[in-house]
Scaffold this motif. Sequence first.
Motif, mmCIF file in Angstrom:
data_model
loop_
_atom_site.group_PDB
_atom_site.id
_atom_site.type_symbol
_atom_site.label_atom_id
_atom_site.label_comp_id
_atom_site.label_asym_id
_atom_site.label_seq_id
_atom_site.Cartn_x
_atom_site.Cartn_y
_atom_site.Cartn_z
ATOM 1 N N GLU A 35 69.835 75.586 24.283
ATOM 2 C CA GLU A 35 68.843 75.351 23.236
ATOM 3 C C GLU A 35 67.619 76.210 23.536
ATOM 4 O O GLU A 35 67.095 76.177 24.641
ATOM 5 C CB GLU A 35 68.459 73.868 23.194
ATOM 6 C CG GLU A 35 67.202 73.530 22.427
ATOM 7 C CD GLU A 35 67.192 74.025 20.987
ATOM 8 O OE1 GLU A 35 66.211 74.694 20.607
ATOM 9 O OE2 GLU A 35 68.170 73.758 20.270
ATOM 10 N N ARG A 36 67.186 76.974 22.544
ATOM 11 C CA ARG A 36 66.082 77.917 22.729
ATOM 12 C C ARG A 36 64.747 77.222 22.973
ATOM 13 O O ARG A 36 63.885 77.762 23.670
ATOM 14 C CB ARG A 36 65.974 78.838 21.509
ATOM 15 C CG ARG A 36 65.659 78.111 20.222
ATOM 16 C CD ARG A 36 65.894 79.007 18.996
ATOM 17 N NE ARG A 36 65.024 80.157 18.975
ATOM 18 C CZ ARG A 36 63.794 80.146 18.456
ATOM 19 N NH1 ARG A 36 63.299 79.039 17.925
ATOM 20 N NH2 ARG A 36 63.062 81.236 18.464
ATOM 21 N N HIS A 147 66.899 77.902 26.940
ATOM 22 C CA HIS A 147 67.890 78.954 27.118
ATOM 23 C C HIS A 147 68.286 79.460 25.732
ATOM 24 O O HIS A 147 68.595 78.662 24.846
ATOM 25 C CB HIS A 147 69.129 78.444 27.851
ATOM 26 C CG HIS A 147 68.943 78.301 29.335
ATOM 27 N ND1 HIS A 147 68.067 77.377 29.887
ATOM 28 C CD2 HIS A 147 69.523 78.963 30.379
ATOM 29 C CE1 HIS A 147 68.125 77.480 31.209
ATOM 30 N NE2 HIS A 147 68.997 78.420 31.529
ATOM 31 N N MET A 148 68.311 80.752 25.586
ATOM 32 C CA MET A 148 68.532 81.335 24.258
ATOM 33 C C MET A 148 69.748 82.253 24.267
ATOM 34 O O MET A 148 69.899 83.103 25.155
ATOM 35 C CB MET A 148 67.297 82.134 23.837
ATOM 36 C CG MET A 148 67.384 82.729 22.448
ATOM 37 S SD MET A 148 65.788 83.424 21.967
ATOM 38 C CE MET A 148 66.175 84.016 20.318
ATOM 39 N N MET A 149 70.613 82.068 23.278
ATOM 40 C CA MET A 149 71.721 83.000 23.114
ATOM 41 C C MET A 149 71.196 84.247 22.405
ATOM 42 O O MET A 149 70.752 84.183 21.256
ATOM 43 C CB MET A 149 72.853 82.386 22.310
ATOM 44 C CG MET A 149 74.067 83.317 22.207
ATOM 45 S SD MET A 149 75.473 82.603 21.336
ATOM 46 C CE MET A 149 74.866 82.655 19.647
ATOM 47 N N ASP A 165 67.684 82.668 30.234
ATOM 48 C CA ASP A 165 66.811 81.584 30.668
ATOM 49 C C ASP A 165 65.389 82.023 30.350
ATOM 50 O O ASP A 165 64.853 82.941 30.978
ATOM 51 C CB ASP A 165 66.995 81.352 32.177
ATOM 52 C CG ASP A 165 66.137 80.207 32.700
ATOM 53 O OD1 ASP A 165 65.105 79.894 32.082
ATOM 54 O OD2 ASP A 165 66.495 79.645 33.753
ATOM 55 N N ARG A 166 64.758 81.412 29.375
ATOM 56 C CA ARG A 166 63.453 81.870 28.905
ATOM 57 C C ARG A 166 62.338 81.593 29.911
ATOM 58 O O ARG A 166 61.255 82.179 29.824
ATOM 59 C CB ARG A 166 63.134 81.210 27.564
ATOM 60 C CG ARG A 166 64.173 81.527 26.493
ATOM 61 C CD ARG A 166 63.830 80.901 25.166
ATOM 62 N NE ARG A 166 62.724 81.583 24.512
ATOM 63 C CZ ARG A 166 62.150 81.159 23.389
ATOM 64 N NH1 ARG A 166 62.576 80.028 22.815
ATOM 65 N NH2 ARG A 166 61.159 81.834 22.847
ATOM 66 N N ARG A 172 72.483 85.779 31.649
ATOM 67 C CA ARG A 172 73.828 85.606 32.158
ATOM 68 C C ARG A 172 74.830 85.779 31.018
ATOM 69 O O ARG A 172 74.507 85.544 29.855
ATOM 70 C CB ARG A 172 74.007 84.211 32.778
ATOM 71 C CG ARG A 172 73.181 83.991 34.024
ATOM 72 C CD ARG A 172 73.105 82.512 34.410
ATOM 73 N NE ARG A 172 74.411 81.899 34.647
ATOM 74 C CZ ARG A 172 75.078 81.966 35.782
ATOM 75 N NH1 ARG A 172 74.548 82.623 36.820
ATOM 76 N NH2 ARG A 172 76.245 81.374 35.927
ATOM 77 N N THR A 173 76.029 86.155 31.376
ATOM 78 C CA THR A 173 77.107 86.297 30.396
ATOM 79 C C THR A 173 78.034 85.096 30.506
ATOM 80 O O THR A 173 78.546 84.789 31.576
ATOM 81 C CB THR A 173 77.900 87.599 30.647
ATOM 82 O OG1 THR A 173 77.018 88.718 30.524
ATOM 83 C CG2 THR A 173 79.017 87.739 29.624
#
Length: 600
Positions: A35-36, A147-149, A165-166, A172-173
């Motif tokens: 979730e961003r 954390h944002m995709m 990781d904002r 990371r992949t």
Amino acid sequence: MIDEDVPVLIVGGGGCGLTASLFLSDLGIRHLLVERRESTSVLPRAHYLNQRTMEIFRQHGVADDVYALSAPLANMSEVAWRTSLAGDGPLDARDLHRMDSFGGGSTEVPYAADSPCPSTNLPQHRLEPLLRRHAEERAPGMVRFHHMMEEFTQDEDGVTARITDRATGTTRTVRARYLLGADGGRSIGDTLGVTMEGQGGAWNVISVHFSADLSRWWSGDKVLITNFVSPDGGLISRYGMVAMGPHWGLASEEWALHFHLPAGVDLDLGEEATIARVRELLKLPDLDVTVHQVSRYTPEAVIADTFRVGRVLLAGDAAHRQPPATGLGLNTAVQDAHNAAWKLAAVLGGTADEALLDSYEAERLPVARRSMEWAFFAFRNHGVLHAGLGLMPGAPPEVTQANFRALFADTPMGDTLRARTAEVFATQRVEYQAHDIEIGFHYEQGALVPDGTERPPLDPMGSAHHPVTRPGHRLPHAWLSRGAERVSTQDLVGRAGGFVLITGPAADGWRLAAKRVAQAYGVPLDVVSIGADDETARYRDAEGAWSAVRGVGDDGAVLVRPDQHIAWRGASASPYAERELDEALARALGRPAGATTGRP
């Protein structure tokens, strides 16, 4: 290089994503949620939880925690319409109409008869932390906020996503077999080329979340929502307020006030200006007001042209968005997650063919479209109420006030106008008494075996619900007893993902067939017998409620899916019980039939 490999990647940590996470945990599926945002929602926007959603929460062990915080039915059993909250003018603080709502008052009997769970009210900024706690407890370390995709690609075998990781900037992949898009429609659908079809964008809605002691003026201890239609005219003459707890009724400390602005009109939404606006609208010039949040949104009635693209499933606002009327947005999102979760679990667990995932769109898209259209209809019907008061767009204030004076006049025409108002306002039961819309949605095609019977009649106003065991419908609720224990038929379907075959006391053939078919398909299948006494059945139909809705004889059977929807039913005993049950379970799992017979 792949840094992390999971069966399911959930993008979005709102109500839809968080419930999907806890459902998948209960089904034994490892997953990652990103979730961003740094935290759950600070806005109380979504708040109404209907009976079907609470049934799902009950199945997954969340309902008790929700009820502990949410509004008791006694404090949400009425909706009011008034000219203003306070004020000392002759047209101020006058009631226009009141309506029983959400399973209270005159609606209590049918709502209570059809579900073990009352509807309730818990605003989003309190519900989401509760859901997050449950999700994190069930999947430690796998629910990651802030954390944002950044992007994703998919191939025949899965999805590859870059996750940042904002807080640290580390990227990371992540590799997943499936991605569940619950990002509110921010990017995933656009990346896939999904088109949102529908209408909206004509309204600019301002929401003010504030604290104030309104116990002296609020419309009553039973009232959850008050809609205001002001005789004064002006820029804002139609607005609504909702009690937001954390205590309820007259004790509510927090409120959400919503009003529309015409296109092209803007207002100062700074703190002081907003406080002044709240005081002006409520006609309480000295009210002590603390503003928490002011937000804008544009109601839409749009739906995706597809809910699945390859290895990506869309759910919640990423798949459909509707106006707030009837409170169907969050509820439909939770129900999307419930449908998707058991199917993903069955496919990933190897008991279902991947074709089962095609049934997600086949089942949920028509339901979401119906919900979207209904919400838009109910939203616009408020204009019918205003017309019923004799209000016309563009009418000068003196004409509007004359209409209200005539409405309240102690004259024969006043009686007539008030009678008309009552009849017209009663049509808003499409929003506040939408019992069948909330609990009666069903699937005509998908992971089920139609039996050729007609669906029960639909109440065009959405209120009257007809519980049935027709395939595709939700398992009807009926109270049963087992010794001193009282359980709902819905409690027979656990949270761990198994099927249930409900039989009568004279259904030995179905019970024997179920054991062989379950072994052949490798799926949990609990056989539960319900009868009139404890000697011949595992559960006793003490009140006769199950026999009234089961739709099969004492020697018949009903196959229930893990999401509490009916997959198949057999009306009576059959010499081909094993073959019929084999075919039914195969259809419910998206697999070819013949596991026990060796032939399709």
